[in-house]
Design an enzyme around this catalytic site. Structure first.
Site, PDB file in Angstrom:
ATOM      1  N   ARG A 108      -6.092   2.315  18.020  1.00  0.00           N
ATOM      2  CA  ARG A 108      -5.544   0.990  17.860  1.00  0.00           C
ATOM      3  C   ARG A 108      -5.338   0.174  19.079  1.00  0.00           C
ATOM      4  O   ARG A 108      -5.470  -1.067  19.321  1.00  0.00           O
ATOM      5  CB  ARG A 108      -4.570   0.480  16.852  1.00  0.00           C
ATOM      6  CG  ARG A 108      -5.272   0.671  15.447  1.00  0.00           C
ATOM      7  CD  ARG A 108      -4.308   0.161  14.281  1.00  0.00           C
ATOM      8  NE  ARG A 108      -5.096  -0.045  13.043  1.00  0.00           N
ATOM      9  CZ  ARG A 108      -4.215   0.084  11.905  1.00  0.00           C
ATOM     10  NH1 ARG A 108      -3.055   0.279  11.838  1.00  0.00           N
ATOM     11  NH2 ARG A 108      -4.968   0.335  10.904  1.00  0.00           N
ATOM     12  N   ARG A 163       2.922   5.805  -3.425  1.00  0.00           N
ATOM     13  CA  ARG A 163       4.146   6.672  -3.760  1.00  0.00           C
ATOM     14  C   ARG A 163       4.407   6.481  -5.199  1.00  0.00           C
ATOM     15  O   ARG A 163       4.581   7.299  -5.932  1.00  0.00           O
ATOM     16  CB  ARG A 163       5.321   6.103  -3.156  1.00  0.00           C
ATOM     17  CG  ARG A 163       4.901   6.807  -1.498  1.00  0.00           C
ATOM     18  CD  ARG A 163       6.093   6.166  -0.646  1.00  0.00           C
ATOM     19  NE  ARG A 163       6.144   6.625   0.681  1.00  0.00           N
ATOM     20  CZ  ARG A 163       5.403   6.448   1.518  1.00  0.00           C
ATOM     21  NH1 ARG A 163       4.370   5.552   1.387  1.00  0.00           N
ATOM     22  NH2 ARG A 163       5.811   7.024   2.674  1.00  0.00           N
ATOM     23  N   LYS A 193       0.846  -1.054   0.106  1.00  0.00           N
ATOM     24  CA  LYS A 193       0.176   0.166   0.014  1.00  0.00           C
ATOM     25  C   LYS A 193       0.764   1.257   0.108  1.00  0.00           C
ATOM     26  O   LYS A 193       0.724   2.206  -0.859  1.00  0.00           O
ATOM     27  CB  LYS A 193      -0.869   0.021   1.349  1.00  0.00           C
ATOM     28  CG  LYS A 193      -2.017   1.032   1.118  1.00  0.00           C
ATOM     29  CD  LYS A 193      -3.127   0.390   2.302  1.00  0.00           C
ATOM     30  CE  LYS A 193      -2.960   0.428   3.550  1.00  0.00           C
ATOM     31  NZ  LYS A 193      -2.849   1.730   4.140  1.00  0.00           N
ATOM     32  N   SER A 194       1.778   1.374   0.986  1.00  0.00           N
ATOM     33  CA  SER A 194       2.716   2.448   0.971  1.00  0.00           C
ATOM     34  C   SER A 194       3.412   2.725  -0.454  1.00  0.00           C
ATOM     35  O   SER A 194       3.605   3.766  -0.848  1.00  0.00           O
ATOM     36  CB  SER A 194       3.834   2.159   2.043  1.00  0.00           C
ATOM     37  OG  SER A 194       3.370   2.285   3.366  1.00  0.00           O
ATOM     38  N   GLY A 204      -4.847   7.867   5.468  1.00  0.00           N
ATOM     39  CA  GLY A 204      -3.990   8.850   5.917  1.00  0.00           C
ATOM     40  C   GLY A 204      -2.728   9.259   5.092  1.00  0.00           C
ATOM     41  O   GLY A 204      -2.289  10.229   5.096  1.00  0.00           O
ATOM     42  N   LYS A 237      -4.216   6.048  14.587  1.00  0.00           N
ATOM     43  CA  LYS A 237      -4.244   5.191  13.270  1.00  0.00           C
ATOM     44  C   LYS A 237      -5.535   5.564  12.655  1.00  0.00           C
ATOM     45  O   LYS A 237      -6.422   6.242  13.251  1.00  0.00           O
ATOM     46  CB  LYS A 237      -3.547   3.903  13.511  1.00  0.00           C
ATOM     47  CG  LYS A 237      -2.222   3.951  13.770  1.00  0.00           C
ATOM     48  CD  LYS A 237      -1.537   4.398  12.793  1.00  0.00           C
ATOM     49  CE  LYS A 237       0.167   4.575  12.889  1.00  0.00           C
ATOM     50  NZ  LYS A 237       0.725   5.103  11.892  1.00  0.00           N
ATOM     51  N   GLN A 281       5.001   9.454   6.927  1.00  0.00           N
ATOM     52  CA  GLN A 281       4.171  10.164   6.062  1.00  0.00           C
ATOM     53  C   GLN A 281       4.408  11.918   6.363  1.00  0.00           C
ATOM     54  O   GLN A 281       4.457  12.595   5.384  1.00  0.00           O
ATOM     55  CB  GLN A 281       2.606  10.184   6.615  1.00  0.00           C
ATOM     56  CG  GLN A 281       2.272   8.673   6.533  1.00  0.00           C
ATOM     57  CD  GLN A 281       0.721   8.591   7.275  1.00  0.00           C
ATOM     58  OE1 GLN A 281       0.099   9.229   7.786  1.00  0.00           O
ATOM     59  NE2 GLN A 281       0.143   7.449   6.809  1.00  0.00           N
ATOM     60  N   SER A 304       7.651   9.573  11.633  1.00  0.00           N
ATOM     61  CA  SER A 304       6.645   9.121  11.039  1.00  0.00           C
ATOM     62  C   SER A 304       7.088   9.539   9.479  1.00  0.00           C
ATOM     63  O   SER A 304       7.375  10.581   8.946  1.00  0.00           O
ATOM     64  CB  SER A 304       5.487  10.360  11.031  1.00  0.00           C
ATOM     65  OG  SER A 304       4.371  10.339   9.835  1.00  0.00           O
ATOM     66  N   ASP A 362       1.956  -1.162  11.929  1.00  0.00           N
ATOM     67  CA  ASP A 362       0.939  -1.456  11.476  1.00  0.00           C
ATOM     68  C   ASP A 362       0.730  -3.044  11.608  1.00  0.00           C
ATOM     69  O   ASP A 362      -0.590  -3.366  11.485  1.00  0.00           O
ATOM     70  CB  ASP A 362       0.718  -1.326   9.780  1.00  0.00           C
ATOM     71  CG  ASP A 362       0.877   0.055   9.555  1.00  0.00           C
ATOM     72  OD1 ASP A 362       0.507   1.050  10.402  1.00  0.00           O
ATOM     73  OD2 ASP A 362       1.279   0.339   8.319  1.00  0.00           O
TER      74      ASP A 362
HETATM   75  C1  S3P Z   1       2.847   4.884   6.112  1.00  0.00           C
HETATM   76  C2  S3P Z   1       3.709   5.387   7.302  1.00  0.00           C
HETATM   77  C3  S3P Z   1       3.034   4.853   8.558  1.00  0.00           C
HETATM   78  C4  S3P Z   1       2.125   3.625   8.517  1.00  0.00           C
HETATM   79  C5  S3P Z   1       1.151   4.032   7.407  1.00  0.00           C
HETATM   80  C6  S3P Z   1       1.598   4.120   6.185  1.00  0.00           C
HETATM   81  C7  S3P Z   1       3.349   5.677   4.860  1.00  0.00           C
HETATM   82  O1  S3P Z   1       2.164   5.914   9.244  1.00  0.00           O
HETATM   83  O2  S3P Z   1       1.336   3.576   9.636  1.00  0.00           O
HETATM   84  O3  S3P Z   1       0.196   2.555   7.269  1.00  0.00           O
HETATM   85  O4  S3P Z   1       3.260   5.090   3.844  1.00  0.00           O
HETATM   86  O5  S3P Z   1       4.218   6.246   4.844  1.00  0.00           O
HETATM   87  P1  S3P Z   1       2.972   7.108  10.045  1.00  0.00           P
HETATM   88  O6  S3P Z   1       3.987   7.963   8.838  1.00  0.00           O
HETATM   89  O7  S3P Z   1       1.952   7.988  10.562  1.00  0.00           O
HETATM   90  O8  S3P Z   1       3.989   6.323  10.993  1.00  0.00           O
END
Ligand code: S3P
Length: 439
Positions: free
Chosen positions: A349, A26, A21-22, A94, A345, A169, A167, A318
């Site tokens: 969680r 991207r 997914k990440s 998110g 999250k 993100q 993080s 996660d």
């Molecule tokens: C993610 C980073 C993580 C993770 C999320 C996906 C990403 O969050 O929990 O499911 O793709 O960059 P955080 O950056 O808030 O830790």
């Protein structure tokens, strides 16, 4: 609401999990910044990735995706991006919202980003603060803390930003804004986090400088610039593989997951299972778009117990919900600290995990920054509400597989966020499932 019942069974065999997914987010976001056509493959056919694709279309990108023979998405993405005519709806994601904030901060115009009820409860101050420092005007609900977020994009200046949280993100948001800023941009984080953005930038011809200081802080610097087109192939999601690895290690049977992204910042679950006493195999099979790819496997083992914290927790963030099931089935239990991020999250969680596992007879002691689950607690039957959280829904299903009686889960449609074929894969491995209400 979709309601399913998962019966106790053994599991065995091989499975492929959806695209990471990440990486899928991207691939689309960075692909749209190239300005030429970028072929993409192996993307997760999930709700979160669809949200990123739709938001990019709103911003004027061409995003053509169709399923390949294995059900993953392949196709093309092409920028450029410009101001959208409507709100960018990030759904439950998110990652879409926070990374897009960094992208649109460098695009002239007004950008409004929002999402579903869960996303509108998640903090955005963490990206608003650095983007303001870079010169963007950013407003958000709740005194600047919650979506919808309004970003007035335009010219940005490079900054040195010390993030209070580790993080990916936040780091990625600032790096994406930095790509269009005047001068270099540096992000310093308390601990390293997943580095997919950095690896993909390098794959697209724009390497960043990254390192970890003696104090353990991660320092990443990006220079402004442009990206070159290159095909992006996404490997399987270790966060989805985690459900099968935990089930196998906690006693269900031997399971192998092929084609998984084996970036070390994502394999905290493998390390955590090993610390618990499990034998988890990881065999590298190749590289895709700058990421290592591996076959992961696990088999039943006698689990002792473990205490997790620090960097490993960031690398397993996660997977901490499903790891609680393995902890409960171990002799001495599992203690997790340094994981306050779990509170913000897709759901809180820690609270939702305690209530979900409580419903199947496993006591989870909540901590402000983690949990402790005692050992020698085998799940029993019960009814679990997923609380709209995909990882809680799948964690409850694994409790059903490993337990003494069936577990009923309401709100199971949440799994579409990351793993729409979860039930089909569970059945492929020998799981017994009843769909009580298709929803
Ligand atoms: C993610 C980073 C993580 C993770 C999320 C996906 C990403 O969050 O929990 O499911 O793709 O960059 P955080 O950056 O808030 O830790």
């Amino acid at each position: 609401m979709r309601r399913v019942r998962v019966h106790p069974t053994g599991l065995s065999g091989q499975v492929r999990v959806p695209g990471d997914k990440s990486l899928s987010h991207r691939a689309l976001l960075l692909g749209a910044l190239v300005g030429e056509t970028v072929p993409v493959a192996g993307l997760a056919p999930s709700g979160d990735v669809a949200a990123t694709a739709e938001a990019l279309r709103g911003l004027g990108a061409r995003v053509d995706l169709h399923p390949d023979a294995e059900g993953q998405l392949q196709g093309e993405v092409r920028g450029p991006l410009r101001e959208a005519s409507d709100v960018l709806d990030c759904g439950n994601s998110g990652t879409s919202l926070r990374l897009l904030c960094g992208v649109v901060a460098g695009i002239e115009g007004l950008h409004v980003l929002s999402g579903d009820a869960s996303l509108r409860r998640r903090p955005v101050q963490r990206v608003a603060v650095p983007l303001r420092e870079m010169g963007a005007r950013v407003d958000a609900r709740g005194g600047g803390s919650l979506p919808p977020v309004v970003v007035h994009g335009g010219e940005l200046r490079g900054i040195v930003y010390r993030s209070p949280v580790a993080s990916a993100q936040v780091k990625s948001c600032v790096l994406l804004a930095g790509l269009r800023a005047q001068g270099p941009t540096t992000v310093i984080s308390p601990l390293p986090s997943r580095d997919h953005t950095e690896r993909l930038l390098a794959h697209l011809g724009h390497p960043v400088r990254a390192g970890v200081g003696e104090d353990g802080h991660e320092v990443v610097t990006i220079e402004p610039g442009t990206l070159r087109p290159a095909p992006i192939a996404v490997a399987g999601d270790p966060s989805s593989a985690a459900f099968w690895l935990v089930a196998a290690a906690a006693g269900a049977g031997e399971v192998e997951v092929r084609g998984v992204c084996a970036n070390p910042t994502r394999l905290g679950v493998v390390q955590a299972l090993r610390q618990l006493g499990a034998e988890v195999g990881s065999t590298l099979t190749g590289q895709q778009a700058g990421e290592p790819v591996a076959t992961l496997s696990a088999a039943p083992a006698s689990l002792a117990g473990a205490v997790l914290g620090g960097r490993l927790v960031v690398d397993a963030i996660d997977e901490l919900p499903v790891l609680a099931v393995a902890g409960a089935m171990s002799r001495h239990g599992l203690e997790v600290g340094d994981a306050a991020e779990l509170r913000v999250k897709e759901s809180d969680r820690i609270a939702v995990l305690a209530s979900a596992l409580g419903a199947v007879g496993i006591h989870v002691e909540q901590r402000a920054d983690g949990y402790r689950v005692a050992g020698q607690q085998r799940p029993r039957g019960g009814t679990v509400d997923a609380h709209g959280d995909h990882r809680i829904a799948m964690t409850a299903a694994i409790a059903g597989v490993l337990g003494t009686a069936a577990v009923e889960i309401t709100g199971f449609e949440a799994v579409a966020t990351s793993y729409p074929a979860f039930l089909a894969d569970l059945q492929r491995l020998g799981g017994r499932v009843e769909v009580l209400d298709a929803g």
